[in-house]
Design an enzyme around this catalytic site. Structure first.
Site, PDB file in Angstrom:
ATOM      1  N   GLU A 343      36.331 -16.894  79.591  1.00  0.00           N
ATOM      2  CA  GLU A 343      35.421 -17.959  79.138  1.00  0.00           C
ATOM      3  C   GLU A 343      33.977 -17.498  78.961  1.00  0.00           C
ATOM      4  O   GLU A 343      33.052 -18.205  79.366  1.00  0.00           O
ATOM      5  CB  GLU A 343      35.461 -19.126  80.145  1.00  0.00           C
TER       6      GLU A 343
HETATM    7  C1  TNX Z   1      39.560 -22.232  84.052  1.00  0.00           C
HETATM    8  S1  TNX Z   1      41.321 -20.046  84.313  1.00  0.00           S
HETATM    9  C2  TNX Z   1      38.891 -21.174  84.655  1.00  0.00           C
HETATM   10  C3  TNX Z   1      38.212 -21.411  85.932  1.00  0.00           C
HETATM   11  C4  TNX Z   1      38.380 -22.820  86.426  1.00  0.00           C
HETATM   12  C5  TNX Z   1      39.791 -23.281  86.164  1.00  0.00           C
HETATM   13  C6  TNX Z   1      40.095 -24.619  86.711  1.00  0.00           C
HETATM   14  C7  TNX Z   1      40.086 -19.233  84.163  1.00  0.00           C
HETATM   15  C8  TNX Z   1      40.264 -17.827  83.952  1.00  0.00           C
HETATM   16  N1  TNX Z   1      38.919 -19.884  84.217  1.00  0.00           N
HETATM   17  O1  TNX Z   1      36.854 -21.084  85.798  1.00  0.00           O
HETATM   18  O2  TNX Z   1      38.106 -22.848  87.776  1.00  0.00           O
HETATM   19  O3  TNX Z   1      39.971 -23.299  84.768  1.00  0.00           O
HETATM   20  O4  TNX Z   1      41.443 -24.927  86.565  1.00  0.00           O
END
Ligand code: TNX
Length: 531
Positions: A343
């Protein structure tokens, strides 16, 4: 003579500080709960051959015999004794001898079926003895976890209930499908203490999980001591950090080492994660110089994602990253260092590539294998870099291409394996962005066919991440992990041929009395008939 010999050993055991409890008069047999079968184990063993004539009964004078000269077998023997003594009250001395005339549980290195490999074991149960054979200490430890589940549930804690401690007869030959069977805890959104992490380790090790990934840094908090950047923890992990400002705390290096050692004694390897170049607000709000404009942003305690980024074109960024990687690698005996990489929405694709192409070699420079969320495969990294798939779909071109080149993948599809997803609309904790995940959803998928182009040979294993935005206590952790964690553990260990929801559901139901005795706060899913 023989008797004296055993007594000497018993005294030696006492000298090592282990409690010797004199055998109580054998309890009268009480009608037992429904007869356990040799196959009533999670994860399901590869091969079970029951023999109804071979029921073994653990008695006050049973001994644990370990191959003489094998420190590994002796260590596992001691762990087994510590597991069985509280509920039985039996002394169960651990004797490193070639033979005894007493009923015994024998732990031997070598002599197992060749299929057991490095982590498997062979378990033989007859009227006279239980024998666990393995090639390694990890294999013996896995065999002991199976034996524990084959004993009555009351083995889990002292109760007033009188029990006949029987083990169903026959042979198990067992070994894992995948090398990596993981779980993850998020210490950044809410810090979890050493005691909480260790308590989770205890639960994981019962289901043959062998990696625990610690998500140590994120926008809301920095949870690992780094000497060259000391304010990361005192400020970035200090009072007011965490979601809603109520999850402060951090691991000192001594704390981290203690967790590593506690897990290692249970054959679990710690995988530390420093998430970058995004998910870095805790570091950037602490050190202004880590921002392109030199201005520290405000600390964040909300749960938004994708807004932060390290400054890609600034040399100081790479000095910072190298300091962190060097210090963390130095206290991490395991092979992996996870660099996050998910992300990074505040970073352009080109910047992301620039960053990862500088950072991945730094992990190798300090002797570790780089591991990242699936986005890391966008930069076509060297084939020893491992990707963790967290998508909800069944195709990912970058991942399929990487697999074709030879990169390995750990499967954590968010709509199957994320333990922070709610079970259903009514679940009081957790999130629901990926899915509601009932037990059957967590169980009914195949890591080797989940993503097109990422087959069995490319799958290193599975991992069940547990993000902590909504979690505070160990009770919260347990409620989200149980009963779904055992489902993911079975996907990681058991052969595909054994995959069967009705069988899993029945075996899962029988775990409940064990969890109740250990005060594990589990979600009583309506999909399961709980004993
Ligand atoms: C997505 S999954 C994220 C996390 C959050 C999570 C909550 C991922 C690699 N990044 O930053 O905590 O969703 O479900």
């Amino acid at each position: 003579m023989r008797r004296r010999h055993i007594l000497t050993r018993l005294l030696a055991t006492a000298a090592l500080g282990l409690p010797i409890i004199l055998p109580a008069a054998p309890a009268a047999a009480t009608p037992a709960a429904p007869q356990r079968q040799l196959s009533d184990v999670i994860p399901a063993p590869v091969e079970t051959s029951p023999d109804s004539r071979g029921t073994f009964t653990l008695r006050p004078h049973t001994v644990i015999r370990t191959a003489p000269g094998s420190a590994a077998a002796w260590r596992v023997g001691r762990q087994l004794a510590q597991t069985l003594r509280p509920a039985t009250g039996y002394p169960l001395p651990v004797l490193p001898v070639r033979s005894t005339p007493l009923p015994e549980i024998a732990l031997l290195i070598g002599g197992a079926d060749a299929r057991v490999g490095a982590e498997g074991y062979q378990l033989d149960v007859t009227r006279q003895r239980v024998t666990i054979r393995a090639r390694t200490e990890a294999g013996l430890f896995a065999g002991v976890q199976t034996l524990r589940q084959l004993l009555p549930a009351t083995i889990e804690a002292p109760t007033r209930q009188r029990t006949t401690w029987t083990v169903p007869g026959g042979r198990i030959v067992d070994h894992p499908r995948f090398a990596y069977r993981g779980a993850m805890l998020d210490l950044a959104r809410h810090f979890h203490t050493v005691d909480e992490i260790n308590a989770y380790v205890d639960l994981l090790s019962q289901y043959k999980i062998n990696y625990l990934h610690l998500h140590l840094t994120d926008d809301q908090g920095w949870r690992i001591q780094i000497d060259s950047w000391p304010r990361l923890t005192t400020v970035g992990g200090g009072p007011g950090t965490g979601v809603d400002g109520v999850g402060p705390g951090f691991l000192t290096k001594a704390d981290y080492r203690a967790v590593v050692a506690y897990a290692a004694a249970r054959h679990i390897t710690i995988v530390p994660e420093i998430d970058m170049p995004g998910h870095t607000n805790a570091a950037q709000s602490t050190y202004a110089e880590l921002n392109c404009d030199g201005v520290a942003p405000a600390p964040r305690t909300d749960i938004a994602v994708g807004y932060s980024s390290l400054c890609i074109d600034d040399e100081l960024t790479y000095r910072f990253v190298e300091d962190v990687i060097r210090e963390l690698a130095a206290i991490t005996p395991g092979p992996f260092l996870h660099v996050g990489g998910d992300e990074a929405h505040a970073t352009t694709d080109e910047e992301y590539r620039t960053f990862m192409q500088r950072v991945l070699p730094l992990v190798a420079k300090y002797g570790k294998r780089a591991y990242g969320w699936n986005e890391v495969m966008q930069v076509d990294p060297p084939t020893d870099v491992v990707a963790q798939f967290w998508g909800t779909g069944t195709s990912n071109a970058d991942l399929a291409e990487a697999a074709a080149r030879g990169n390995k993948v750990v499967m954590s599809p968010a709509n199957k394996a994320y333990l922070d997803m709610k079970y259903d609309r009514a679940t009081p904790l957790g999130l629901s962005w990926a899915a509601y995940i009932e037990v059957r959803d967590a169980y009914d998928w195949d890591p080797a066919t989940r993503v097109a182009g990422v087959g069995e040979q490319s799958v290193l294993g599975v991992e069940a991440p547990l993000w902590s935005e909504t979690l505070r206590s160990i009770e919260d952790i347990e409620f989200m992990a149980f009963p779904r964690l055992p489902a993911i553990a079975e996907l990681g260990w058991s052969s595909r041929a054994s995959h069967d929801w009705e069988s899993f559901r029945a075996r899962l139901g029988e775990q409940a009395p064990r969890w109740r005795l250990r005060d594990v706060n589990f979600y009583p899913s309506p999909q399961v008939d709980w004993s």
